[in-house]
Design an enzyme around this catalytic site. Structure first.
Site, PDB file in Angstrom:
ATOM      1  CG  ASN A   8      -1.672   1.261   1.424  1.00 22.88           C
ATOM      2  OD1 ASN A   8      -1.798   2.061   0.505  1.00 22.88           O
ATOM      3  ND2 ASN A   8      -2.200   1.460   2.631  1.00 22.88           N
ATOM      4  CD1 TRP A   9       3.623   1.117  -2.793  1.00 17.23           C
ATOM      5  CD2 TRP A   9       4.113   2.564  -4.430  1.00 17.23           C
ATOM      6  NE1 TRP A   9       4.619   0.553  -3.564  1.00 17.23           N
ATOM      7  CE2 TRP A   9       4.933   1.428  -4.577  1.00 17.23           C
ATOM      8  CE3 TRP A   9       4.234   3.594  -5.357  1.00 17.23           C
ATOM      9  CZ2 TRP A   9       5.874   1.298  -5.607  1.00 17.23           C
ATOM     10  CZ3 TRP A   9       5.167   3.475  -6.384  1.00 17.23           C
ATOM     11  CH2 TRP A   9       5.984   2.334  -6.502  1.00 17.23           C
ATOM     12  CE  LYS A  10       0.292   3.480   4.826  1.00 17.47           C
ATOM     13  NZ  LYS A  10       0.070   3.616   6.241  1.00 17.47           N
ATOM     14  CG  HIS A  95      -5.775   1.759   5.191  1.00 12.81           C
ATOM     15  ND1 HIS A  95      -5.366   2.697   6.108  1.00 12.81           N
ATOM     16  CD2 HIS A  95      -4.718   0.930   5.005  1.00 12.81           C
ATOM     17  CE1 HIS A  95      -4.118   2.442   6.461  1.00 12.81           C
ATOM     18  NE2 HIS A  95      -3.697   1.375   5.811  1.00 12.81           N
ATOM     19  CD  GLU A  97      -2.940   5.467   6.803  1.00 13.15           C
ATOM     20  OE1 GLU A  97      -2.883   5.558   5.561  1.00 13.15           O
ATOM     21  OE2 GLU A  97      -2.013   4.990   7.491  1.00 13.15           O
ATOM     22  CD  GLU A 163      -3.496  -2.763   7.263  1.00 16.66           C
ATOM     23  OE1 GLU A 163      -2.372  -2.977   6.820  1.00 16.66           O
ATOM     24  OE2 GLU A 163      -4.135  -1.719   7.035  1.00 16.66           O
ATOM     25  N   GLY A 169       2.485   1.949  10.800  1.00 21.52           N
ATOM     26  CA  GLY A 169       3.470   3.028  10.698  1.00 21.52           C
ATOM     27  C   GLY A 169       4.190   3.354  11.991  1.00 21.52           C
ATOM     28  CB  SER A 201       5.093  -2.189  12.045  1.00 20.41           C
ATOM     29  OG  SER A 201       4.722  -0.845  12.287  1.00 20.41           O
ATOM     30  N   GLY A 222       2.778  -1.256   4.273  1.00 21.03           N
ATOM     31  CA  GLY A 222       2.792   0.161   3.934  1.00 21.03           C
ATOM     32  C   GLY A 222       4.206   0.637   3.644  1.00 21.03           C
ATOM     33  N   GLY A 223       4.829   1.279   4.622  1.00 21.49           N
ATOM     34  CA  GLY A 223       6.133   1.926   4.425  1.00 21.49           C
ATOM     35  C   GLY A 223       7.174   1.042   3.757  1.00 21.49           C
TER      36      GLY A 223
HETATM   37  C1  PEP Z   1      -0.747   0.056   6.023  1.00 22.90           C
HETATM   38  O1  PEP Z   1      -0.846   1.255   5.885  1.00 22.90           O
HETATM   39  O2  PEP Z   1      -1.617  -0.683   5.542  1.00 22.90           O
HETATM   40  C2  PEP Z   1       0.393  -0.472   6.761  1.00 22.90           C
HETATM   41  C3  PEP Z   1       0.347  -1.712   7.156  1.00 22.90           C
HETATM   42  O3  PEP Z   1       1.421   0.401   6.999  1.00 22.90           O
HETATM   43  P1  PEP Z   1       2.856   0.031   7.632  1.00 22.90           P
HETATM   44  O4  PEP Z   1       3.340  -1.249   7.007  1.00 22.90           O
HETATM   45  O5  PEP Z   1       3.737   1.204   7.269  1.00 22.90           O
HETATM   46  O6  PEP Z   1       2.656  -0.110   9.102  1.00 22.90           O
END
Ligand code: PEP
Length: 241
Positions: A8-10, A95, A97, A163, A169, A201, A222-223
Site C-alpha cells: 500500500n503506497w498510500k 483502511h 486511514e 491491521e 506506521g 509494521s 505500507g512503508g
Molecule cells: C498500512 O498502511 O496498511 C500499513 C500496514 O502500513 P505500515 O506497514 O507502514 O505499518
C-alpha cells in the site's frame, strides 16, 4: 492457498517511482515468481501506468479506495469500474486511514466492497482495533463487530486484512500469539478459502515469523513496500504455494 503480499503506497509515488518496481523485477531476474501473488497499490494516478507496464511481468495492481457508486456527481472520487478500466485487479477498502480521515463507517466499507466485486475487482477489507481496545482486552469484540458490519453480503471473492491501528506506521506489532489468536478468530467468522492478511509494521526483519503464523495468508505492507530493497525480502519471506 497462494500467499498475497500487497504493498500500500498510500499518498506516495510519482512516475519516477516506477524505478522501484524495475528494481524488484531485476531482483526476480526478469519477472515475479508465480508461487505467490504480488500486488502493488500505488496512488490512483499511477494505476493505469503500472498496470500497463507491469501486469505482464507478474505484478497485480490495485487501488487504495473506491466509491460505492459506479458514476455520478462525486467530485474527486473514483469508482471501482474506473479502477478496473485502468487495469486494477484489487482495491483496498476500509483502511483505518480512510475510516479515520474520511469518517467511513462499516456500512460504507461494505458498500464499497460490494461495488468493487460488482466491477470485477477483489476487495481487500481492512479491520483492526485501536490500542486502547487491545489494552482493555476488547480487540476480538471490536474486530468481530467490524467484520459483522463490513463484510460484503453479495461478494464471493474478497480478502480480509487485519491491521491493528496502533501497529500501522509505528514499528510496533502484536505478539505472535496475539496475531495467531486474531487470525484464528477471523477464520472462524469467514470461509476457509478467504485470504487473511496481517498488516502493521511488517518489515524484512519480522516478515518470516509473521507470515508463518497459522491463518496468515499474506501481508499488507505500507512503508516497507515503497523500497524494493525492503519489499523484496518481505515477498520472499512468504511461504510459496
Ligand atoms: C498500512 O498502511 O496498511 C500499513 C500496514 O502500513 P505500515 O506497514 O507502514 O505499518
Amino acid at each position: 492457498m497462494k500467499s498475497l503480499i500487497a504493498g500500500n503506497w498510500k499518498m506516495n509515488g510519482l512516475g519516477a517511482s516506477a524505478a522501484e518496481i524495475e528494481a524488484l523485477i531485476a531482483q526476480f531476474d526478469g519477472s515475479a515468481p508465480d508461487d505467490r501473488d504480488i500486488l502493488i497499490c500505488p496512488p490512483a494516478t499511477l494505476v493505469n501506468r503500472f498496470a500497463s507496464a507491469y501486469s505482464d511481468e507478474g505484478f497485480l495492481i490495485g487501488g487504495q479506495d473506491c466509491h460505492a457508486k459506479s458514476a455520478g456527481a462525486h467530485t474527486g472520487d473514483i469508482s471501482a469500474a474506473m479502477l478496473a478500466d485502468a487495469g486494477a485487479a484489487y482495491v483496498i477498502v476500509g483502511h483505518s486511514e480512510r475510516r479515520a480521515d474520511h469518517g467511513e463507517s462499516d456500512a460504507d466499507v461494505r458498500a464499497k466492497a460490494e461495488a468493487a466485486f460488482g466491477a470485477g475487482l477483489t476487495p481487500i477489507i481492512c479491520v483492526g482495533e485501536m490500542e486502547a481496545d487491545r489494552t482493555a482486552g476488547r480487540a476480538l469484540d471490536i474486530v468481530g463487530a467490524q467484520l459483522d458490519g463490513s463484510l460484503p453480503e453479495t461478494a464471493e471473492d474478497f480478502v480480509i486484512a487485519y491491521e491493528p491501528v496502533w501497529a500501522i506506521g509505528t514499528g510496533l506489532t502484536p505478539t505472535i500469539a496475539d496475531i495467531d489468536e486474531m487470525h484464528d478468530f477471523i477464520r472462524g467468522r469467514t470461509r476457509a478459502d478467504i485470504r487473511i492478511l496481517y498488516g502493521g509494521s511488517v518489515k524484512p526483519g519480522n516478515a518470516k515469523e509473521i507470515l508463518a503464523v497459522n491463518n496468515v495468508n499474506g501481508a499488507l505492507v505500507g512503508g516497507a513496500s515503497l523500497k524494493a530493497a525492503d519489499f523484496y525480502p518481505i515477498i520472499m519471506a512468504a511461504p510459496g504455494a
